[in-house]
Design an enzyme around this catalytic site. Structure first.
Site, short mmCIF file in Angstrom:
data_model
loop_
_atom_site.label_atom_id
_atom_site.label_comp_id
_atom_site.label_asym_id
_atom_site.label_seq_id
_atom_site.Cartn_x
_atom_site.Cartn_y
_atom_site.Cartn_z
N ASP A 66 0.84 -1.20 0.00
CA ASP A 66 0.00 0.00 0.00
C ASP A 66 0.88 1.25 0.00
O ASP A 66 0.37 2.37 -0.09
CB ASP A 66 -1.02 -0.01 1.15
CG ASP A 66 -0.37 0.00 2.52
OD1 ASP A 66 0.86 -0.16 2.62
OD2 ASP A 66 -1.11 0.18 3.52
N LYS A 102 -1.29 -9.38 2.59
CA LYS A 102 -0.51 -8.96 3.77
C LYS A 102 -1.35 -7.96 4.57
O LYS A 102 -2.07 -7.16 3.99
CB LYS A 102 0.81 -8.31 3.34
CG LYS A 102 1.62 -7.75 4.50
CD LYS A 102 3.04 -7.42 4.12
CE LYS A 102 3.26 -6.03 3.61
NZ LYS A 102 2.81 -4.94 4.48
N GLU A 126 -1.24 -5.39 8.27
CA GLU A 126 -0.47 -4.85 9.39
C GLU A 126 -1.16 -5.18 10.71
O GLU A 126 -2.40 -5.24 10.76
CB GLU A 126 -0.35 -3.33 9.25
CG GLU A 126 0.43 -2.91 8.01
CD GLU A 126 0.57 -1.40 7.86
OE1 GLU A 126 0.21 -0.66 8.80
OE2 GLU A 126 1.06 -0.98 6.81
N GLU A 182 9.18 -4.52 10.26
CA GLU A 182 9.61 -3.21 9.74
C GLU A 182 10.20 -2.36 10.85
O GLU A 182 9.57 -2.16 11.90
CB GLU A 182 8.43 -2.49 9.07
CG GLU A 182 8.83 -1.12 8.53
CD GLU A 182 7.86 -0.49 7.56
OE1 GLU A 182 6.88 -1.15 7.15
OE2 GLU A 182 8.10 0.68 7.19
#
Ligand code: KIV
Length: 274
Positions: A43, A112, A114, A181
């Site tokens: 994104d 995916k 988050e 991340e």
């Protein structure tokens, strides 16, 4: 023949996985030709393709539009598509329906999302629907407002312990891979050692099972801020800038198009037109 989640899980501890983002057909073709293991339609397209300041405005339709183009180019490469902000946060039902739409309409191999333990029910529901999931913990850009900005995560005991718990929860829920991340290298190493899932780091050091970078960052395509964890493998911005400037100059000087770029016609034909 595309690789499977089982293949990537078998590679854990044996061979490092490479992943790059892509958002369009031609980039996907080149990444595919290079033999990169996985493509992420992130994104981050909100930032690097659409010029938004953050990823919050990106929609499921945006992801599908770019994801379709990437999947057409990625003949052999495993493609993961990001679930954008508010496509799964509301409920497990929303998560399954949006993940299902993304897979049905793009032909990608995984989605995916988050978030950690708080989204384990969404991950479980999507995996039970037959869709592989990559989790994403650490710095989760969709939550930058609650995280207080784009910062390294897990530098104190409480947050580091939360990340360990999150990694365990998302893997138990069925995520076959976890993006880490902006996590300190030693913490990413511990998560990687403790997890049965494949860890894919971005700003998480060399001990992860794989690495991912945004392709514009690693090609030096953008001219702005470059995060510390990015290595520039090319200076595409400079190459493109010089090409555009030369083109403008040659248009003005009338040295482009030259004879080699021009179609001819018989003089006899032309004479009849005057
Ligand atoms: O959207 C994205 O590109 C990502 C990577 C930074 C992992 O999530």
């Amino acid at each position: 023949m595309k690789n499977t989640t089982h293949y990537f899980l078998q590679q854990k501890g044996k061979r490092r996985i490479s992943m790059l983002t892509a958002y369009d057909y031609h980039t996907a073709c080149t990444i595919d030709e290079a033999g990169i293991d996985m493509i992420l339609v992130g994104d981050s397209l909100g930032n690097v393709m659409l010029g938004y300041e953050n990823t919050l405005a990106v929609t499921v339709d945006d992801m599908i539009h770019h994801g379709k183009a990437v999947c057409r180019g990625a003949k052999n490469t495993f493609v993961v598509i990001d679930m954008p902000f508010m496509s799964y946060q509301g409920s497990a039902y929303d998560a399954v329906m949006n993940a299902g739409r993304i897979v049905k309409e793009t032909n990608c191999q995984a989605v995916k999302m988050e978030g950690g333990a708080e989204y384990a029910d969404r991950i479980k529901a999507i995996v039970e629907a037959g869709i592989p999931v990559v989790a994403h913990i650490g710095l989760t850009p969709q939550s930058f407002n609650t995280l207080g900005g784009y910062k390294v995560q897990g530098k104190n005991v409480a947050v580091a312990q939360k990340l360990l718990n999150d990694a365990k929860a998302v893997a138990e829920a069925g995520a076959f891979a976890i993006t880490l991340e902006c996590v300190p290298e030693k913490l990413a190493k511990l998560i990687t050692e403790q997890s049965q899932a494949v860890t894919i780091g971005i700003g998480a050091g060399k001990y992860c099972d794989g690495q991912v970078l945004v392709y514009q960052d690693m090609l030096g395509y953008t001219n702005g801020f470059t995060p510390k964890f990015v290595k520039k493998y090319a200076d595409l911005h400079q190459i493109m800038l010089e090409a555009f400037q030369n083109y403008k100059k040659e248009c003005e000087e009338q040295t482009f198009p030259a004879a080699a770029h021009t179609f001819s016609i018989d003089d006899e034909v032309m004479e009849k037109l005057y």
